[in-house]
Design a protein around this motif. Structure first.
Motif, mmCIF file in Angstrom:
data_model
loop_
_atom_site.group_PDB
_atom_site.id
_atom_site.type_symbol
_atom_site.label_atom_id
_atom_site.label_comp_id
_atom_site.label_asym_id
_atom_site.label_seq_id
_atom_site.Cartn_x
_atom_site.Cartn_y
_atom_site.Cartn_z
ATOM 1 N N ARG A 94 0.881 -1.174 0.000
ATOM 2 C CA ARG A 94 0.000 0.000 0.000
ATOM 3 C C ARG A 94 0.907 1.208 0.000
ATOM 4 O O ARG A 94 1.737 1.352 0.897
ATOM 5 N N VAL B 57 -4.585 1.861 -4.881
ATOM 6 C CA VAL B 57 -4.057 2.108 -3.536
ATOM 7 C C VAL B 57 -2.816 1.264 -3.263
ATOM 8 O O VAL B 57 -2.119 1.472 -2.276
ATOM 9 N N ARG C 59 -7.226 -1.846 -5.845
ATOM 10 C CA ARG C 59 -7.966 -0.597 -5.990
ATOM 11 C C ARG C 59 -8.882 -0.344 -4.802
ATOM 12 O O ARG C 59 -9.412 -1.276 -4.209
ATOM 13 N N GLY C 60 -9.052 0.932 -4.493
ATOM 14 C CA GLY C 60 -9.968 1.331 -3.438
ATOM 15 C C GLY C 60 -11.396 1.395 -3.962
ATOM 16 O O GLY C 60 -11.677 1.049 -5.113
#
Lengths: 334, 334
Positions: B22, B324, B317-318
């Motif tokens: 992250r 992310v 992905r967020g």
């Protein structure tokens, strides 16, 4: 000042915390790190490297809710403890959670569509199934972070900050959150590593020891300025008085806060932060991010601190209902 | 003879295989073990302890399907390669999988309710949603192991074995499976540890090296008696000719068999077994059982064997669709 972690700088030392046993053999093993600290930041107990960084993820929510109290928004909008608790929640989107998020927004004069936390199905499977059966698409309010975002928006409304870009790390609300997180955890701002959380606000990485220290302080008020201690204890009491609103049915945070005097807040990728009124905080990270390991590892670690919570049924069952194994703590609860 | 593993005998040595990053920081890390062997059982490449045991879980399915060929049931019932492939499958319960299981059962003169693999929703989420929308409860045939169980039942029908207790480790079908698994993997029966799999048949634990050796043999016929080699190559060819039937849409086994000349069979708790026509087998176990780590770890390990498969999109992905982080191999593909 500790130095920020680098890629390739080596992985932090950890130790086995829990395992899934099938028959007589350990089939899968979960390693992790644990720090137990007092409010001064001294390490009382440790498993693995407590200086190595961890993303606090949703364990940062009590800090992210502090501006709600400190700005005066909570008082001026007449927020209840239920609304403060849901502002710290990773909730199941059960009826009481949605009601608390809605009333928080209403009191701040904001509509549901101000929420920018992103939509996902309710964490609690029966609520997700109910939504699907009704042909209703999950909205932001069903997202587990909607209370946190409602709280952030309420501060923006109170402080006349822009509400369109409140997720931006440079937004005054997010600057305040960072400053408060640092004060609570005893860090300089350049010691905190900021990335994006899945809901779109900053995610904070910090030494595991600092997260434990922060929870020792939030749960006692010790080591904080009077004003900050007051706000922290108000957040703490709201969470302790309404553990269901912080998570929900069949959730570890709720179960532990109902069974003990501890303040408990979990985070994604298998993080758990705990604060004791006896003056210590604990931060636990399962290195591989497996949620299934958090409960046995945390209960064993808490037993080591003299907090006894029944492990309950740790058995793993096959498709015929027969026991095929168990998920067990490996940590020596000494 | 190697000695069986004991509880508390220490955990096998492993190494980081993949991580979830992250921002700039590794948020979670997955460790594991890898063995690459030739058909004689010699270790060509290793990560961690290759003698330590692993539950083969569904990676044992090609061995569990051998009696179908060796008993003569496949010929006498006129089974197609599609039906042999689904007998080795951990399938998605997509239409072609259900059709192949049904026709296998029909040819053996058995009804669907002979299946004792236990019901669970289809592994492929759109099929699970379709079933739920139609108000239909998942049945055994939707379970990912229904092809294996249909194949076992077909042997019972052919050999006039009892069909009511075919899951029992002492049943003649299961005794044959164990003997064949041992012959393929180069083990004595007392070197294999037997527990219950979730679908109710025996689950086999064996040294990681032995699982890799078995796949080196199945994918080449080398190291096996002529009769066993013939059956193994028939199973291999059925799987290679029908990779979709072995798993399904968006599944690693299917993707790898479509993209390469490799025989691939995954198992629960993050096991993957691979056989190459070039004369080696690979067995991989992610120590914590995380499925998300298998693909990057396996592709890096295969790259180390000269097999290049695109890693594709590893980004995480967020909820707003923004990147992310990423899931990345840590193994040095050297």
């Amino acid at each position: 000042m500790s130095s920020l972690p680098q890629r390739g700088a080596g992985l932090p030392e950890d130790a086995p915390l829990a395992a899934v046993r099938r028959g007589p053999l350990l089939e899968s093993v979960h390693r992790g790190r644990i720090a137990v600290c007092d409010p001064r930041g001294d390490v009382l107990d440790a498993v693995g490297d407590t200086e190595a960084y961890v993303y606090a993820r949703s364990s940062a929510k009590p800090c992210q809710a502090l501006p709600l109290v400190l700005s005066g928004a909570a008082d001026d909008f007449g927020l209840t403890d239920e609304e403060l608790a849901v502002a710290c929640a990773s909730h199941n989107a059960e009826r009481p959670h949605l009601a608390a998020v809605r009333s928080l927004l209403e009191k701040a004069g904001l509509a549901e569509d101000y929420l920018q936390n992103g939509a996902h199905p309710p964490l609690y499977a029966p609520e997700a199934a109910k939504l699907a059966r009704g042909g209703e698409k999950p909205r932001a309010i069903h997202g587990n972070c909607s209370g946190k975002h409602a709280g952030m928006l309420a501060v923006c409304a109170h402080e006349r900050y822009a509400t369109g870009d409140y997720r931006d790390p440079g937004h005054p609300l997010q600057r305040r959150v960072l400053a408060l997180l640092c004060e609570v955890c005893g860090l300089d701002e350049d010691e905190v590593l900021i990335s994006g959380d899945n809901c779109g606000v900053p995610a904070f990485a910090l030494p595991l020891r600092s997260l434990a220290t922060g929870f020792a302080r939030i749960s006692t008020g010790e080591g904080l300025s009077d004003q900050l201690a007051g706000a922290a204890l108000r957040i703490r009491d709201a969470m302790l008085d309404h553990p269901f609103l912080v998570a929900g049915t069949e959730r570890l945070d709720t179960e532990l806060m109902e069974a003990t005097a501890l303040l408990v807040k979990s985070g994604a990728e298998a993080v758990l932060a705990v604060g004791s009124p006896e003056g210590w905080g604990m931060a636990l990270k399962v290195s591989d991010g497996a949620g299934r390991a958090v409960r046995p590892a945390a209960l064993a670690a808490l037993l080591g601190r003299g907090v006894e919570v029944p492990f309950g049924d740790l058995e793993v069952r096959g498709l015929h209902g027969e026991v095929v194994g168990a998920i067990e703590p490996l940590l020596d609860a000494g």
